[in-house]
Scaffold this motif. Structure first.
Motif: not given
Length: 277
Positions: A26-30, A100-103, A128-130, A161-162
């Motif tokens: 659920a912490a993934l915001q994508l 492709q952008p990636l999480a 883009r997200e981890v 960068y993050y």
């Protein structure tokens, strides 16, 4: 196959609490442009099952353990050909997900968490997200602001960068086998800095050199870059590495570049060993 035997040499500690697993997913915001989600080290799929429940995700997994790969193929046929039976640290992400952008998500093995984040840095234009579960001590270091004793090389490089958020702590007893330390979940979200306002290769090396002798002032720590004495009169050179933020290191890099034209081309690329602290 009913279960997978955790393997010490792979640093496997399988998460056994479904509520925590749901919270991690659920912490993934994508961000809107991201559809590809890559899970590192899924083991028996405690996170995978919840990733697959979200139709917005195109979920892939990368797993080095052949026993876990067999388990995933048997229990999660929905993954199809998106199971990569290989070592994440040796993969070319752009070749796996061209353009492709990636999480990235996962319960990262403690013994390679720094190397994983180095891969993230190397692929910062694509990742883009981890969301990762790592050793609590490392999680605190990543999110720490300047001025702390735990603030270090990886803190600066990733924060360049993050945006880094320490989300929650995870106790040892929810793993099989239980680790000897607490874990924590962090979220890295790519900021708007496409490129730093300096030579980025030199920036990485300046940060590394500054923290290599972190108890010294920058005037002494940065001597290998050959700055003349008149170039180190600024008060910043009286500080130590842990007192500087990203913008300070960018300014230092610019100054070193001014006095050492072409230095960057002479420096070797940074390696995972260079960011180990």
């Amino acid at each position: 196959m009913q279960s997978v035997r955790p393997k010490k040499h792979l640093g496997q500690h399988f998460l056994a609490d479904p509520n925590i697993a749901r919270n991690i997913v659920a912490a993934l915001q994508l961000p809107n442009e991201v559809k590809e989600v890559l899970e590192i080290g899924p083991g028996m799929g405690v996170l995978t099952q919840y990733l697959l429940q979200n139709p917005a995700y195109q979920t892939s997994v990368v797993e080095i353990d052949t026993e876990s790969v067999a388990y995933l193929k048997a229990h999660y046929p929905a993954l199809g050909n998106r199971i990569y039976a290989t070592d994440f640290l040796r993969q070319n992400l752009d070749a796996m997900f061209p353009g492709q952008p990636l999480a990235i998500i996962g319960n990262f093995p403690y013994n390679i968490s720094s190397q994983i984040f180095f891969q993230v840095l190397a692929n910062r234009q694509q990742v883009r997200e981890v969301v990762g579960m790592i050793q609590k001590e490392v999680a605190q270091r990543l999110a720490e602001p300047p001025g702390s004793k735990t603030y270090g090389i990886l803190s600066v490089l990733l924060q360049a960068y993050y945006k880094i958020e320490y989300l929650f702590t995870v106790p040892p007893h929810v793993f099989v086998p239980p680790p000897k330390v607490e874990s924590a979940v962090v979220r890295l979200t790519r900021n708007e800095t496409e490129r730093l306002d300096c030579d980025e290769k030199l920036f990485f090396r300046v940060v590394k050199q500054a923290f290599q002798t972190r108890r010294k002032t920058l005037r002494n720590a940065l001597k290998p870059f050959g700055l003349p004495a008149e170039a180190t009169t600024d008060p910043i050179f009286e500080k130590r590495a842990e007192q500087l933020g990203v913008a300070d290191f960018v300014a230092l890099t610019q100054r070193i570049a001014q006095h050492n034209s072409g230095l960057s081309a002479q420096l070797p690329d940074l390696s995972p060993d260079d960011i180990a602290e």
